[in-house]
Design a protein around this motif. Structure first.
Motif, mmCIF file in Angstrom:
data_model
loop_
_atom_site.group_PDB
_atom_site.id
_atom_site.type_symbol
_atom_site.label_atom_id
_atom_site.label_comp_id
_atom_site.label_asym_id
_atom_site.label_seq_id
_atom_site.Cartn_x
_atom_site.Cartn_y
_atom_site.Cartn_z
ATOM 1 N N GLY A 20 0.827 -1.212 0.000
ATOM 2 C CA GLY A 20 0.000 0.000 0.000
ATOM 3 C C GLY A 20 0.856 1.255 0.000
ATOM 4 O O GLY A 20 0.577 2.228 -0.712
ATOM 5 N N HIS A 23 2.297 1.736 -3.446
ATOM 6 C CA HIS A 23 1.279 2.245 -4.387
ATOM 7 C C HIS A 23 1.021 3.732 -4.136
ATOM 8 O O HIS A 23 0.914 4.522 -5.073
ATOM 9 C CB HIS A 23 -0.055 1.506 -4.233
ATOM 10 C CG HIS A 23 0.021 0.016 -4.388
ATOM 11 N ND1 HIS A 23 1.032 -0.616 -5.069
ATOM 12 C CD2 HIS A 23 -0.811 -0.968 -3.949
ATOM 13 C CE1 HIS A 23 0.820 -1.936 -5.040
ATOM 14 N NE2 HIS A 23 -0.291 -2.167 -4.366
ATOM 15 N N ILE A 98 -7.830 1.724 -3.864
ATOM 16 C CA ILE A 98 -7.079 0.461 -3.793
ATOM 17 C C ILE A 98 -7.348 -0.161 -2.420
ATOM 18 O O ILE A 98 -6.949 0.373 -1.387
ATOM 19 C CB ILE A 98 -5.568 0.667 -4.008
ATOM 20 C CG1 ILE A 98 -5.301 1.332 -5.374
ATOM 21 C CG2 ILE A 98 -4.838 -0.677 -3.927
ATOM 22 C CD1 ILE A 98 -3.832 1.543 -5.707
ATOM 23 N N ASN A 100 -6.352 -2.419 -0.020
ATOM 24 C CA ASN A 100 -5.101 -3.142 0.245
ATOM 25 C C ASN A 100 -4.928 -3.536 1.712
ATOM 26 O O ASN A 100 -4.129 -4.412 2.024
ATOM 27 C CB ASN A 100 -3.938 -2.245 -0.213
ATOM 28 C CG ASN A 100 -2.604 -2.753 0.253
ATOM 29 O OD1 ASN A 100 -2.032 -3.659 -0.340
ATOM 30 N ND2 ASN A 100 -2.101 -2.188 1.355
ATOM 31 N N THR A 150 -7.493 -6.492 -3.476
ATOM 32 C CA THR A 150 -6.369 -7.404 -3.297
ATOM 33 C C THR A 150 -6.904 -8.776 -2.921
ATOM 34 O O THR A 150 -7.525 -8.955 -1.879
ATOM 35 C CB THR A 150 -5.410 -6.882 -2.211
ATOM 36 O OG1 THR A 150 -5.147 -5.506 -2.485
ATOM 37 C CG2 THR A 150 -4.106 -7.655 -2.231
ATOM 38 N N THR A 220 4.002 -2.595 -8.002
ATOM 39 C CA THR A 220 3.192 -1.374 -8.100
ATOM 40 C C THR A 220 2.838 -0.948 -9.530
ATOM 41 O O THR A 220 1.679 -0.589 -9.768
ATOM 42 C CB THR A 220 3.880 -0.238 -7.310
ATOM 43 O OG1 THR A 220 3.766 -0.563 -5.921
ATOM 44 C CG2 THR A 220 3.239 1.106 -7.556
ATOM 45 N N VAL A 223 -0.272 -2.668 -10.651
ATOM 46 C CA VAL A 223 -1.469 -2.207 -9.931
ATOM 47 C C VAL A 223 -1.907 -0.838 -10.472
ATOM 48 O O VAL A 223 -3.095 -0.599 -10.704
ATOM 49 C CB VAL A 223 -1.185 -2.114 -8.416
ATOM 50 C CG1 VAL A 223 -2.374 -1.536 -7.676
ATOM 51 C CG2 VAL A 223 -0.836 -3.490 -7.883
#
Ligand code: ADP
Length: 255
Positions: A20, A23, A98, A100, A150, A220, A223
């Motif tokens: 996380g 990202h 996201i 995560n 995720t 990353t 993603v």
């Protein structure tokens, strides 16, 4: 291919550490304004503060980016609503979510307590639902949204000691499938990633020499591609080595 997130707002849960964090830093570098969420608890989900998130925000700001720290527990609808309200009050939109945040309570099923089950399901599955629910009306109204969930190969194939985690992660993919159907008409794309990276979650599961090669920042780009405007489709489950293969292709052929 150049992915940019200028004028976009992203929320990354569990962004105080590991994937996380990676990202969130990269989204900010590529122009996004980022809500860095982390409740900063122990690996089993106990305790908590937003200190880890604040450190990531300081790093983003030092590099000239925009971010706010948030300590919401993703399994609390009230706290998540407040987090999304703060993003809206500050920047007026939410383009990327996201999901995560995660915890582990690994035990053989014979030893796993009901509480071990409930806590893991609450963070991974219900937390992903709560966060998606909170941004859903905003993304529908905007006619644009990208959500990355995720999941895990632990759910797809099973893993010793992870009945709770594997079941929750399989169900996250199920949540994605329906949200894809209902989000299509609003240009909301939802994808899943099943990363294999060196984080607190995997430190006990793999030998150090394997972990040394699995830096979160190597995952990353895959993603961020899935949560960019250029995201090719929805309903992708990108797993394990597939993440690395995708990043390699992005670099070599500009996919
Ligand atoms: P990974 O990077 O593999 O997701 P980490 O344990 O490094 O594994 O990161 C997960 C992050 O999620 C941690 O920083 C943890 O504090 C955070 N987290 C865990 N539970 C919650 C929760 N209920 N709400 C918000 N953040 C959480």
């Amino acid at each position: 291919m150049t992915i940019r997130f200028d004028n976009q707002v992203a929320i990354v849960t569990g962004a105080g550490n590991g994937l996380g964090k990676s990202h969130a830093l990269e989204l900010a570098r590529l122009g996004a304004k980022v809500v860095v969420n982390d409740f900063g608890g122990a690996r089993d989900g106990s305790g908590g503060s937003s200190e880890a998130a604040e450190k990531v925000v300081a790093e983003i700001q030092a590099a000239g980016g925009e971010a706010i720290a948030n300590g919401a527990d993703v399994s609390s609808p009230e706290q998540v609503e407040a987090m999304v309200k703060e993003a809206m009050d500050t920047w007026g939109r939410v383009d990327v979510l996201i999901n995560n945040a995660g915890i582990l309570r690994d035990k053989s099923f014979a030893k796993m307590t009901q509480d071990d089950w409930d806590k893991v399901v609450a963070v991974h599955l219900t937390g992903s639902e709560i966060c998606s629910r909170a941004v859903w009306p905003i993304m529908r109204e905007q006619g644009y949204g990208r959500i990355v969930m995720t999941t895990s190969t632990s759910g797809l194939y099973g893993n010793f000691g992870q009945a709770n985690y594997g079941a929750a992660k399989m169900a996250v993919a199920g949540l994605m499938n329906t949200l894809c159907l209902e989000g299509e008409k609003y240009d909301i794309k939802i994808n899943c990633i099943a990363p294999t990276a060196a984080t607190r979650m995997t430190e006990d599961l793999m030998p150090p020499e394997v972990l040394a090669m699995l830096e979160p920042k190597a995952i990353t780009p895959a993603v961020l591609f899935l949560c960019s405007q250029q995201a090719p489709t929805h309903r992708i489950v990108l797993a394990g080595a597939g993440c690395y293969a995708m990043v390699r292709l992005m670099e070599s052929e500009g996919v």
